[in-house]
Design a protein around this motif. Structure first.
Motif, PDB file in Angstrom:
ATOM      1  N   ASP A  13       0.850  -1.182   0.000  1.00  0.00           N
ATOM      2  CA  ASP A  13       0.000   0.000   0.000  1.00  0.00           C
ATOM      3  C   ASP A  13       0.892   1.240   0.000  1.00  0.00           C
ATOM      4  O   ASP A  13       1.965   1.248   0.595  1.00  0.00           O
ATOM      5  N   LYS A  14       0.446   2.298  -0.665  1.00  0.00           N
ATOM      6  CA  LYS A  14       1.295   3.484  -0.756  1.00  0.00           C
ATOM      7  C   LYS A  14       1.401   4.235   0.566  1.00  0.00           C
ATOM      8  O   LYS A  14       2.240   5.107   0.710  1.00  0.00           O
ATOM      9  N   LYS A  15       0.607   3.875   1.565  1.00  0.00           N
ATOM     10  CA  LYS A  15       0.647   4.562   2.846  1.00  0.00           C
ATOM     11  C   LYS A  15       1.308   3.744   3.956  1.00  0.00           C
ATOM     12  O   LYS A  15       1.262   4.158   5.103  1.00  0.00           O
ATOM     13  N   ILE A  16       1.943   2.609   3.618  1.00  0.00           N
ATOM     14  CA  ILE A  16       2.614   1.844   4.672  1.00  0.00           C
ATOM     15  C   ILE A  16       3.888   2.578   5.082  1.00  0.00           C
ATOM     16  O   ILE A  16       4.521   3.256   4.268  1.00  0.00           O
ATOM     17  N   PRO A  17       4.298   2.460   6.348  1.00  0.00           N
ATOM     18  CA  PRO A  17       5.508   3.153   6.794  1.00  0.00           C
ATOM     19  C   PRO A  17       6.762   2.571   6.150  1.00  0.00           C
ATOM     20  O   PRO A  17       6.838   1.372   5.886  1.00  0.00           O
ATOM     21  N   TYR A  18       7.746   3.433   5.956  1.00  0.00           N
ATOM     22  CA  TYR A  18       8.996   2.995   5.345  1.00  0.00           C
ATOM     23  C   TYR A  18       9.708   1.983   6.241  1.00  0.00           C
ATOM     24  O   TYR A  18      10.362   1.076   5.746  1.00  0.00           O
ATOM     25  N   LYS A  19       9.577   2.115   7.545  1.00  0.00           N
ATOM     26  CA  LYS A  19      10.187   1.184   8.493  1.00  0.00           C
ATOM     27  C   LYS A  19       9.707  -0.244   8.229  1.00  0.00           C
ATOM     28  O   LYS A  19      10.496  -1.188   8.243  1.00  0.00           O
ATOM     29  N   LEU A  20       8.428  -0.406   7.952  1.00  0.00           N
ATOM     30  CA  LEU A  20       7.864  -1.718   7.644  1.00  0.00           C
ATOM     31  C   LEU A  20       8.401  -2.244   6.316  1.00  0.00           C
ATOM     32  O   LEU A  20       8.794  -3.409   6.204  1.00  0.00           O
ATOM     33  N   LEU A  21       8.440  -1.391   5.316  1.00  0.00           N
ATOM     34  CA  LEU A  21       8.947  -1.798   4.004  1.00  0.00           C
ATOM     35  C   LEU A  21      10.412  -2.211   4.100  1.00  0.00           C
ATOM     36  O   LEU A  21      10.831  -3.201   3.487  1.00  0.00           O
ATOM     37  N   ARG A  22      11.205  -1.498   4.884  1.00  0.00           N
ATOM     38  CA  ARG A  22      12.620  -1.831   5.059  1.00  0.00           C
ATOM     39  C   ARG A  22      12.767  -3.204   5.720  1.00  0.00           C
ATOM     40  O   ARG A  22      13.616  -4.003   5.314  1.00  0.00           O
ATOM     41  N   LYS A  23      11.933  -3.514   6.718  1.00  0.00           N
ATOM     42  CA  LYS A  23      11.972  -4.826   7.366  1.00  0.00           C
ATOM     43  C   LYS A  23      11.610  -5.938   6.380  1.00  0.00           C
ATOM     44  O   LYS A  23      12.236  -7.001   6.363  1.00  0.00           O
ATOM     45  N   ILE A  24      10.602  -5.684   5.564  1.00  0.00           N
ATOM     46  CA  ILE A  24      10.183  -6.691   4.580  1.00  0.00           C
ATOM     47  C   ILE A  24      11.285  -6.948   3.568  1.00  0.00           C
ATOM     48  O   ILE A  24      11.613  -8.095   3.253  1.00  0.00           O
ATOM     49  N   LEU A  25      11.905  -5.896   3.069  1.00  0.00           N
ATOM     50  CA  LEU A  25      12.967  -6.056   2.065  1.00  0.00           C
ATOM     51  C   LEU A  25      14.187  -6.757   2.647  1.00  0.00           C
ATOM     52  O   LEU A  25      14.801  -7.598   1.979  1.00  0.00           O
ATOM     53  N   SER A  26      14.553  -6.449   3.879  1.00  0.00           N
ATOM     54  CA  SER A  26      15.705  -7.129   4.480  1.00  0.00           C
ATOM     55  C   SER A  26      15.390  -8.596   4.746  1.00  0.00           C
ATOM     56  O   SER A  26      16.255  -9.466   4.593  1.00  0.00           O
ATOM     57  N   THR A  27      14.147  -8.904   5.107  1.00  0.00           N
ATOM     58  CA  THR A  27      13.751 -10.300   5.309  1.00  0.00           C
ATOM     59  C   THR A  27      13.775 -11.064   3.994  1.00  0.00           C
ATOM     60  O   THR A  27      14.240 -12.208   3.942  1.00  0.00           O
ATOM     61  N   LEU A  28      13.315 -10.437   2.922  1.00  0.00           N
ATOM     62  CA  LEU A  28      13.327 -11.094   1.610  1.00  0.00           C
ATOM     63  C   LEU A  28      14.751 -11.369   1.144  1.00  0.00           C
ATOM     64  O   LEU A  28      15.044 -12.440   0.613  1.00  0.00           O
ATOM     65  N   SER A  29      15.640 -10.410   1.341  1.00  0.00           N
ATOM     66  CA  SER A  29      17.025 -10.633   0.919  1.00  0.00           C
ATOM     67  C   SER A  29      17.692 -11.703   1.791  1.00  0.00           C
ATOM     68  O   SER A  29      18.542 -12.452   1.312  1.00  0.00           O
ATOM     69  N   GLN A  30      17.304 -11.799   3.064  1.00  0.00           N
ATOM     70  CA  GLN A  30      17.828 -12.840   3.947  1.00  0.00           C
ATOM     71  C   GLN A  30      17.382 -14.223   3.469  1.00  0.00           C
ATOM     72  O   GLN A  30      18.108 -15.200   3.627  1.00  0.00           O
TER      73      GLN A  30
END
Length: 171
Positions: A133-150
């Protein structure tokens, strides 16, 4: 040679009523409907699943989506392939950079992946599409991206809505 009474009667009958034939109009209608059905259902355009809970950001991206594992993030939940994995409130409370539930699910998805196995898979990484969603916090998106790369999902695509031509011309 003289024709029999029966042969004369049959000849008269065929002249009056004609011989039976195949009605091709109905057959052509059926085939036309079949062709239209096949054309409509065999499109090559890949569409991402739509969700009313997610408002995607707009972009002028021209690349079509590929079939990959889809991580959907809205204001309440994180879903992978339509299954609820974690709630956003619990993820934001946790201070870790990795989301353990998402990591476990993505490792499970990579084991049961329909993607072709290659020798360089460890080096290249796997493909994933994030619909956030375009209104999700960047902190959440950063956690998701780091989990995906892990979880070795390094080819990460972000889903966006294609901006209409009239809006992009005005900017």
């Amino acid at each position: 040679m003289k024709k029999s009474y029966r042969a004369v009667r049959m000849e008269r009958h065929h002249k009056r009523f004609g011989s039976g034939g195949l009605n091709l109009v109905s057959l052509m209608d059926i085939f036309t409907i079949l062709v239209f059905f096949l054309l409509v259902n065999s499109s090559t355009v890949q569409q991402l699943p739509s969700s009313k809970a997610v408002k995607l950001p707009e972009s002028t991206a021209q690349q079509l989506p590929e079939e990959t594992v889809i991580v959907l993030v809205n204001n309440e939940q994180i879903l992978v392939q339509g299954r609820v994995i974690a709630t956003v409130a619990n993820v934001l409370k946790n201070e870790d950079a990795i989301i353990p539930e998402l990591l476990a699910e993505m490792k499970f998805q990579s084991q049961n992946s329909w993607q072709p196995e290659t020798a360089n898979e460890e080096e290249e990484g796997l493909d994933v599409t994030v619909m956030g969603d375009k209104k999700i916090p960047y902190k959440l998106l950063r956690k998701i991206l780091s989990t995906l790369s892990q979880a070795n999902y390094t080819n990460i695509s972000m889903a966006v809505m294609k901006r209409s031509e009239s809006k992009s011309a005005g900017r």
